[in-house]
Design a protein around this motif. Structure first.
Motif, PDB file in Angstrom:
ATOM      1  N   THR A 161      40.200  13.081 -60.611  1.00 53.66           N
ATOM      2  CA  THR A 161      41.374  12.911 -61.484  1.00 53.66           C
ATOM      3  C   THR A 161      42.633  12.441 -60.755  1.00 53.66           C
ATOM      4  O   THR A 161      43.702  12.394 -61.357  1.00 53.66           O
ATOM      5  CB  THR A 161      41.718  14.187 -62.307  1.00 53.66           C
ATOM      6  OG1 THR A 161      42.237  15.189 -61.450  1.00 53.66           O
ATOM      7  CG2 THR A 161      40.499  14.700 -63.070  1.00 53.66           C
ATOM      8  N   TYR A 162      42.536  12.072 -59.495  1.00 51.44           N
ATOM      9  CA  TYR A 162      43.670  11.524 -58.738  1.00 51.44           C
ATOM     10  C   TYR A 162      43.383  10.058 -58.419  1.00 51.44           C
ATOM     11  O   TYR A 162      42.242   9.681 -58.147  1.00 51.44           O
ATOM     12  CB  TYR A 162      43.906  12.300 -57.441  1.00 51.44           C
ATOM     13  CG  TYR A 162      44.395  13.705 -57.687  1.00 51.44           C
ATOM     14  CD1 TYR A 162      45.745  13.946 -57.944  1.00 51.44           C
ATOM     15  CD2 TYR A 162      43.525  14.770 -57.681  1.00 51.44           C
ATOM     16  CE1 TYR A 162      46.198  15.235 -58.191  1.00 51.44           C
ATOM     17  CE2 TYR A 162      43.961  16.060 -57.923  1.00 51.44           C
ATOM     18  CZ  TYR A 162      45.300  16.281 -58.176  1.00 51.44           C
ATOM     19  OH  TYR A 162      45.746  17.556 -58.429  1.00 51.44           O
ATOM     20  N   PRO A 163      44.405   9.204 -58.399  1.00 52.07           N
ATOM     21  CA  PRO A 163      44.175   7.784 -58.117  1.00 52.07           C
ATOM     22  C   PRO A 163      43.782   7.538 -56.661  1.00 52.07           C
ATOM     23  O   PRO A 163      44.279   8.200 -55.751  1.00 52.07           O
ATOM     24  CB  PRO A 163      45.521   7.128 -58.430  1.00 52.07           C
ATOM     25  CG  PRO A 163      46.515   8.222 -58.266  1.00 52.07           C
ATOM     26  CD  PRO A 163      45.816   9.496 -58.650  1.00 52.07           C
ATOM     27  N   ASP A 164      42.863   6.619 -56.472  1.00 54.34           N
ATOM     28  CA  ASP A 164      42.438   6.160 -55.152  1.00 54.34           C
ATOM     29  C   ASP A 164      42.788   4.679 -55.046  1.00 54.34           C
ATOM     30  O   ASP A 164      43.131   4.047 -56.048  1.00 54.34           O
ATOM     31  CB  ASP A 164      40.920   6.355 -54.983  1.00 54.34           C
ATOM     32  CG  ASP A 164      40.494   7.789 -55.233  1.00 54.34           C
ATOM     33  OD1 ASP A 164      40.996   8.682 -54.528  1.00 54.34           O
ATOM     34  OD2 ASP A 164      39.663   8.023 -56.134  1.00 54.34           O
ATOM     35  N   ILE A 193      43.361   0.155 -57.938  1.00 56.33           N
ATOM     36  CA  ILE A 193      43.760   1.549 -58.098  1.00 56.33           C
ATOM     37  C   ILE A 193      42.897   2.135 -59.213  1.00 56.33           C
ATOM     38  O   ILE A 193      42.923   1.640 -60.348  1.00 56.33           O
ATOM     39  CB  ILE A 193      45.252   1.683 -58.460  1.00 56.33           C
ATOM     40  CG1 ILE A 193      46.133   0.963 -57.443  1.00 56.33           C
ATOM     41  CG2 ILE A 193      45.631   3.158 -58.612  1.00 56.33           C
ATOM     42  CD1 ILE A 193      46.089   1.522 -56.039  1.00 56.33           C
ATOM     43  N   ALA A 194      42.123   3.162 -58.873  1.00 59.28           N
ATOM     44  CA  ALA A 194      41.246   3.822 -59.846  1.00 59.28           C
ATOM     45  C   ALA A 194      40.822   5.163 -59.261  1.00 59.28           C
ATOM     46  O   ALA A 194      41.031   5.428 -58.070  1.00 59.28           O
ATOM     47  CB  ALA A 194      40.021   2.954 -60.131  1.00 59.28           C
ATOM     48  N   ASP A 195      40.196   5.987 -60.065  1.00 62.89           N
ATOM     49  CA  ASP A 195      39.694   7.272 -59.597  1.00 62.89           C
ATOM     50  C   ASP A 195      38.241   7.094 -59.154  1.00 62.89           C
ATOM     51  O   ASP A 195      37.310   7.386 -59.888  1.00 62.89           O
ATOM     52  CB  ASP A 195      39.808   8.316 -60.714  1.00 62.89           C
ATOM     53  CG  ASP A 195      39.395   9.700 -60.264  1.00 62.89           C
ATOM     54  OD1 ASP A 195      39.148   9.903 -59.059  1.00 62.89           O
ATOM     55  OD2 ASP A 195      39.321  10.594 -61.125  1.00 62.89           O
ATOM     56  N   PHE A 196      38.044   6.603 -57.938  1.00 61.53           N
ATOM     57  CA  PHE A 196      36.705   6.280 -57.445  1.00 61.53           C
ATOM     58  C   PHE A 196      35.845   7.510 -57.135  1.00 61.53           C
ATOM     59  O   PHE A 196      34.630   7.428 -57.179  1.00 61.53           O
ATOM     60  CB  PHE A 196      36.793   5.399 -56.194  1.00 61.53           C
ATOM     61  CG  PHE A 196      37.275   4.015 -56.490  1.00 61.53           C
ATOM     62  CD1 PHE A 196      36.439   3.080 -57.076  1.00 61.53           C
ATOM     63  CD2 PHE A 196      38.569   3.635 -56.192  1.00 61.53           C
ATOM     64  CE1 PHE A 196      36.884   1.805 -57.372  1.00 61.53           C
ATOM     65  CE2 PHE A 196      39.025   2.363 -56.469  1.00 61.53           C
ATOM     66  CZ  PHE A 196      38.179   1.442 -57.065  1.00 61.53           C
ATOM     67  N   ASN A 197      36.458   8.634 -56.792  1.00 63.13           N
ATOM     68  CA  ASN A 197      35.669   9.823 -56.457  1.00 63.13           C
ATOM     69  C   ASN A 197      35.715  10.877 -57.561  1.00 63.13           C
ATOM     70  O   ASN A 197      35.319  12.014 -57.359  1.00 63.13           O
ATOM     71  CB  ASN A 197      36.097  10.411 -55.112  1.00 63.13           C
ATOM     72  CG  ASN A 197      37.557  10.782 -55.059  1.00 63.13           C
ATOM     73  OD1 ASN A 197      38.302  10.583 -56.015  1.00 63.13           O
ATOM     74  ND2 ASN A 197      37.988  11.310 -53.938  1.00 63.13           N
ATOM     75  N   ASP A 198      36.188  10.500 -58.735  1.00 61.56           N
ATOM     76  CA  ASP A 198      36.132  11.320 -59.938  1.00 61.56           C
ATOM     77  C   ASP A 198      36.770  12.699 -59.769  1.00 61.56           C
ATOM     78  O   ASP A 198      36.226  13.708 -60.186  1.00 61.56           O
ATOM     79  CB  ASP A 198      34.665  11.459 -60.395  1.00 61.56           C
ATOM     80  CG  ASP A 198      34.560  11.823 -61.867  1.00 61.56           C
ATOM     81  OD1 ASP A 198      35.490  11.510 -62.624  1.00 61.56           O
ATOM     82  OD2 ASP A 198      33.546  12.431 -62.239  1.00 61.56           O
TER      83      ASP A 198
END
Length: 121
Positions: free
Chosen positions: A39-42, A32-37
């Motif tokens: 500010t929402y979790p991916d 779980i991280a913000d891969f597409n920058d």
């Protein structure tokens, strides 16, 4: 995907946020991280496929958020592997998260390497 309603009860809202809920045969690790920058979790799914000989592996997946619609796009990452683990970090210092996947058998026993920039578009 679950969300609290007005009374504080958890309610399954998957259908509201994710049109395609297909997934891996076997997800070994979820990052779980913000891969597409945006500010929402991916969510990145490190998938291994059937856990039996010939251990052929399967495509990896990522759920990418859309900051405008607040929904997620289910994307197949063009990498096949018998992946048993994954980590995310900015390995090449370009300001974007990179994903490193441990491929236990695929790719003819070579290190599975793939660099991909994830966008919400």
């Amino acid at each position: 995907m679950w969300k609290k309603d007005a009374s504080g009860a958890w309610v399954d809202r998957t259908i509201d946020m994710l049109a395609d809920n297909s997934g891996c045969i076997l997800a070994r690790k979820i990052l779980i991280a913000d891969f597409n920058d945006d500010t929402y979790p991916d969510a990145y799914f490190s998938c291994s496929g059937f856990d039996a000989d010939p251990f052929a592996g399967e495509a990896q997946r990522i759920l990418l958020s859309d900051p405008v619609t607040r929904k997620y796009k289910n994307t197949i990452v063009p990498v096949i592997g018998y992946a048993h683990g994954a980590s995310a970090a900015d390995i090449d210092s370009d300001g974007k998260l990179d994903v490193v996947v441990a491929d236990m058998r695929g790719n003819n026993s070579r290190l599975m390497q793939h660099h991909h920039t994830f966008t919400s578009a």
